[in-house]
Design an enzyme around this catalytic site. Structure first.
Site, PDB file in Angstrom:
ATOM      1  N   ASP A 139       0.837  -1.205   0.000  1.00 13.60           N
ATOM      2  CA  ASP A 139       0.000   0.000   0.000  1.00 13.60           C
ATOM      3  C   ASP A 139       0.873   1.256   0.000  1.00 13.60           C
ATOM      4  OD1 ASP A 139      -2.250   1.841   0.681  1.00 13.60           O
ATOM      5  OD2 ASP A 139      -3.327  -0.020   1.045  1.00 13.60           O
ATOM      6  N   HIS A 214      -3.867   6.197   3.329  1.00 10.65           N
ATOM      7  CA  HIS A 214      -4.511   4.981   2.810  1.00 10.65           C
ATOM      8  C   HIS A 214      -3.886   3.707   3.391  1.00 10.65           C
ATOM      9  CE1 HIS A 214      -5.570   2.016  -0.394  1.00 10.65           C
ATOM     10  NE2 HIS A 214      -6.657   2.759  -0.549  1.00 10.65           N
ATOM     11  N   SER A 540     -11.025  -0.559  -1.135  1.00 11.69           N
ATOM     12  CA  SER A 540      -9.757  -0.554  -0.397  1.00 11.69           C
ATOM     13  C   SER A 540      -9.970  -0.844   1.083  1.00 11.69           C
ATOM     14  CB  SER A 540      -9.100   0.826  -0.482  1.00 11.69           C
ATOM     15  OG  SER A 540      -8.391   0.964  -1.663  1.00 11.69           O
TER      16      SER A 540
END
Ligand SMILES: *[C@@H]1O[C@H](CO)[C@@H](O)[C@H](O)[C@H]1NC(C)=O
Ligand SMILES: *[C@@H]1O[C@H](CO)[C@@H](O)[C@H](O)[C@H]1NC(C)=O
Ligand SMILES: *[C@@H]1O[C@H](CO)[C@@H](O)[C@H](O)[C@H]1NC(C)=O
Ligand SMILES: *[C@@H]1O[C@H](CO)[C@@H](O)[C@H](O)[C@H]1NC(C)=O
Length: 754
Positions: A139, A214, A540
């Site tokens: 990620d 994220h 996600s």
């Protein structure tokens, strides 16, 4: 970003000139299958030799290489001309050559909704310690100081782990601990395409430290520690935790500013597999799905699968049919659905009516303010339409000053940016009309909220009848036990599977709307006063929920293959919501397996699934043979020489936990084999729901088992009675039940002829 691209291009050309006068090199990945050399050094030498055969010299070969892949599979990435790439692809030892493209990241309560916090109390099964399980997260990196990554209560790092804590910008060895046991980062592919990180003028860390948020969010969702009493501006206060809260994290940062180059992804996966993680969580993908062996994710995941590592990946946020990504059958593909907590930021109108709004709005509006439509507040010379979108420099400050501006959604500006624009122009609040607002969670610079079409109509009617319409935007309140839940998020990417329509994708759905998890405090782009936790939506967010549950399954069943874990998760998934009715889409229409695959993840049932549909690498090879791959291509995929056997095994006979047939021509039989995971003798019988216009018969209709590990095969016989329209599918299901366990597979068929 545009400037950065231009700079990147300039540097790129400069380098190519220095490299001997060829101006048209691009960054290619040369994939060569399973490891054939025992040490990395000899693999690297062999790479240089192969490359020298097209560049003309060993020196030039060394200069052209960007990455060597040599830990879990073989290959390299290099700057090549299309002619050189073509020549290499003809080499006997090469499986595929493809350009390194950019992929995108697929942007407390969710675990309570899944009842995961009590999973260990409920389960009677023996388990290996969950803290032996390592989840690899590919990620945007991690914010190691977050309380969610505390090592409290964790023992030493599992001995099997072969990873490293790689240091870099603002990331020292002290940033790894017994929770974050490994951290690596990869930027060469990104910088080759976009230019040096330095040149992009944005905040970044040349290390595994996350400047985006994220990666911190996904890692803490999969395996974050339990942290009590956290909230976002006081909203959604509660306990934050990862699914497998005592599992370890190994962090592989391959994404920069939301983009991830194939070459970097492949290097991250090469390392994750080599480091010995148990589960890989990957909330990243490309749409449409590339050919499997010209796709970094599919290649990396194939070698993970081969080594017993499950890869759980997000389906993407592309809304439409055929857009699901990461759809190879050796990847568990995760869709996104809602949880039963809504965050409402409602609007109190001057006529005492309350309109439902959605948003994260901690700011208190003390009194009511006049409402004005953006279109009625256009700056001189600006078309009404532009002003209705509240784009930059379109509003007339003297008209919006002190008012709440009503804007409509467009594709140019992000909602939170609009709130800045309105605030800059002197507005005190913003209401944006936003279809499916409930699926998206935005944060704002001024009091603001989103409304759906029904509320928009009511608001417009009120504004049309009042001379001085007024309203007050109320602070966000948390509404629990919202119904129906789950429903499918409008953005969640859908099937059919773009590459293999007979494999139903996505596989499963999990919470991906309004998810609360840890955040990078420097990721300020969208959020003013950013905190260390954030609420966001996306597949996600759904993917790491499933990765965390898979980690728990792995701790209970250490010997299970990745396919067995997939099977347990899929065959126990639920297809009804908290009202007892079939799961619906955001618009209220009934969902299909192309929205949610086998259904909504059900962690408890997955621990004890009853029967398992297992498959291994040799089954995958058979699938690939029937899928049009040539023996030449497949030869080096595994260490054993692959020869596609004639007749080919039809790809619908891959022992997948769901059943799909594309372009059925008349009667047809599909085979499956189940393995019994239970104690003592039992008998399972088949229960079928026929797809419309297709008759399904299962033979034998009953399967008797005497002991665990026993395998039984059966046939699913299809008699089509009606053609389906074009490439559309009709759906049904097969459920094996012994009175205690229900082992359900969705059926999806497309009938070409009778
Ligand atoms: C891969 O292919 C090359 C060329 O045919 C061959 O020399 C090599 O032994 C193969 N490697 C494996 C592991 O089969
Ligand atoms: C990163 O390190 C630099 C140099 O030590 C320091 O000035 C900066 O404040 C650090 N940034 C963050 C976000 O910690
Ligand atoms: C939770 O945190 C808030 C704000 O920091 C504090 O006021 C409250 O007392 C805390 N609650 C508990 C149960 O610790
Ligand atoms: C209005 O919007 C259109 C489309 O977004 C754009 O091309 C045009 O330049 C805008 N005009 C003004 C005056 O902002």
């Amino acid at each position: 970003m545009i400037l950065a691209k231009v700079l990147g291009l300039l540097l790129f050309i400069g380098f190519a000139f220095a490299d001997g006068g060829t101006t048209n090199t691009k960054h290619y990945i040369v994939y060569m299958g399973d490891l054939s050399h025992h040490d990395s050094e000899s693999a690297i030498t062999a790479n240089h030799e192969l490359l020298a055969s097209v560049t003309g010299s060993y020196d030039r070969a060394q200069e052209a290489v960007i990455y060597h892949y040599s830990r879990s599979f073989r290959g390299f990435s290099a700057l090549l001309t299309p002619e050189q790439a073509q020549q290499l692809s003809e080499s006997d030892s090469v499986i595929s050559v493809f350009e390194s493209r950019m992929q995108q990241v697929h942007t407390t309560h969710s675990w309570k909704f899944l009842r995961i916090s009590s999973i260990h109390q409920y389960s009677q099964l023996p388990k290996q310690s969950e803290s032996d399980i390592i989840v690899g997260v590919v990620d945007t990196g991690i914010w190691p100081e977050s309380k969610s990554f505390s090592e409290k209560g964790l023992g030493p790092v599992p001995k099997k782990f072969k990873g490293k804590c790689v240091t870099g910008d603002n990331f020292t060895l002290a940033n790894c601990n017994r929770k974050i046991i490994g951290a690596r980062f990869y930027s060469k592919g990104f910088e080759e395409a976009e230019g040096p990180l330095e040149s992009l003028g944005r905040l970044y860390f040349r290390s595994a430290r996350d400047s985006d948020g994220h990666g911190t969010h996904t890692a803490s969702t999969a395996a974050g520690s339990v942290v009590t009493n956290v909230s976002l501006f006081g909203i959604a206060r509660g306990t934050a935790r990862g699914g497998a809260s005592s599992a370890r994290l190994a962090v592989y940062k391959a994404c920069w500013f939301g983009s991830c180059a194939d070459a970097d992804m492949l290097s991250a996966l090469d390392d994750a597999v080599g480091d010995g993680v148990d589960i890989i969580s990957m909330s990243i993908g490309s749409t449409p799905q590339p050919v499997y062996f010209e796709d970094a994710n599919s290649i990396g995941a194939f070698h993970a699968f081969q080594k017993g590592i499950l890869v759980s990946a997000s389906a993407g946020n592309s809304f439409d049919p055929y857009t699901a990504s990461n759809v190879a059958p050796w990847i568990l593909t995760v869709a996104a659905s809602s949880i039963d907590r809504e965050l409402n930021s409602n609007i109190y109108l001057g006529n005492s009516k309350v309109l439902k709004g959605f948003g994260i709005n901690p700011l208190k509006m003390e009194m009511s303010h006049e409402l004005i439509a953006g279109s009625a507040a256009a700056a001189p010379g600006v078309p009404k339409e532009n002003a209705s979108f509240c784009q930059e420099n379109t509003l007339n400050p003297s008209l919006v000053k002190g008012k709440i501006v009503v804007c409509t959604k467009d594709t140019v500006d992000h909602t939170s940016v609009k709130s800045f624009i309105v605030g800059e122009a002197g507005g005190v609040g913003m209401i944006e009309a936003y279809p499916n607002a409930r699926d998206f969670y935005h944060q704002f610079a001024i009091p603001a909220t989103l409304i759906e079409p029904q509320e928009e109509k009511e608001l417009q009617a009120y504004m049309a009848t009042e001379k001085h319409p007024v309203a007050k935007i109320l602070p966000t309140i948390t509404v629990l036990k919202a119904k129906p839940a789950p429903y499918m998020a409008v953005f969640s990417s859908k099937g059919p599977n773009y590459r293999s329509p007979e494999i139903i994708k996505p596989d499963i759905t999990a919470p991906g709307v309004r998810i609360f998890a840890a955040w990078s405090p420097v990721a300020t782009e969208d959020i003013p006063d950013s905190e260390n936790y954030n609420i966001i939506s996306g597949t996600s967010m759904a993917c790491p929920h499933v990765s965390g549950i898979a980690a728990i399954l792995k701790s209970y069943h250490p010997s299970w293959s990745p396919a067995a874990i997939m099977s347990a998760l899929m065959t126990t998934a639920t297809v009804t919501d908290n009202t007892g009715l079939p799961i619906v889409n955001s618009d209220g229409a009934k969902s299909t397996p192309f929205d949610y695959g086998s259904g909504h993840v059900n962690p408890f049932a997955a621990l004890d699934p009853g029967l398992i549909y297992d498959f291994d690498t040799s089954d995958v090879i058979k699938f690939l043979c029937s899928h049009g791959a040539s023996s030449r291509q497949l030869k080096n995929l595994t260490r054993k020489l692959v020869i596609c056997k004639n007749p080919l095994t039809p790809s619908y006979n891959l022992n997948y936990p769901s059943i799909g047939v594309f372009q059925m021509k008349g009667r047809l039989s599909v085979s499956r084999t189940v393995t019994y995971y239970g104690k003592g003798p039992t008998s399972y019988s088949a229960d079928v729901v026929n797809p419309e216009g297709v008759k399904v018969m299962v033979t034998p209709p009953t399967l008797k088992f005497t002991k665990a590990g026993e395998k039984k095969s059966f046939k699913v016989n299809f008699t089509p009675l009606k053609k389906t329209k074009g490439e559309s599918f009709v759906f049904g299901s097969l459920t094996w039940s012994n009175g205690i366990h229900k082992v359900r597979s969705p059926i999806g068929v497309n009938v070409l002829s009778l």
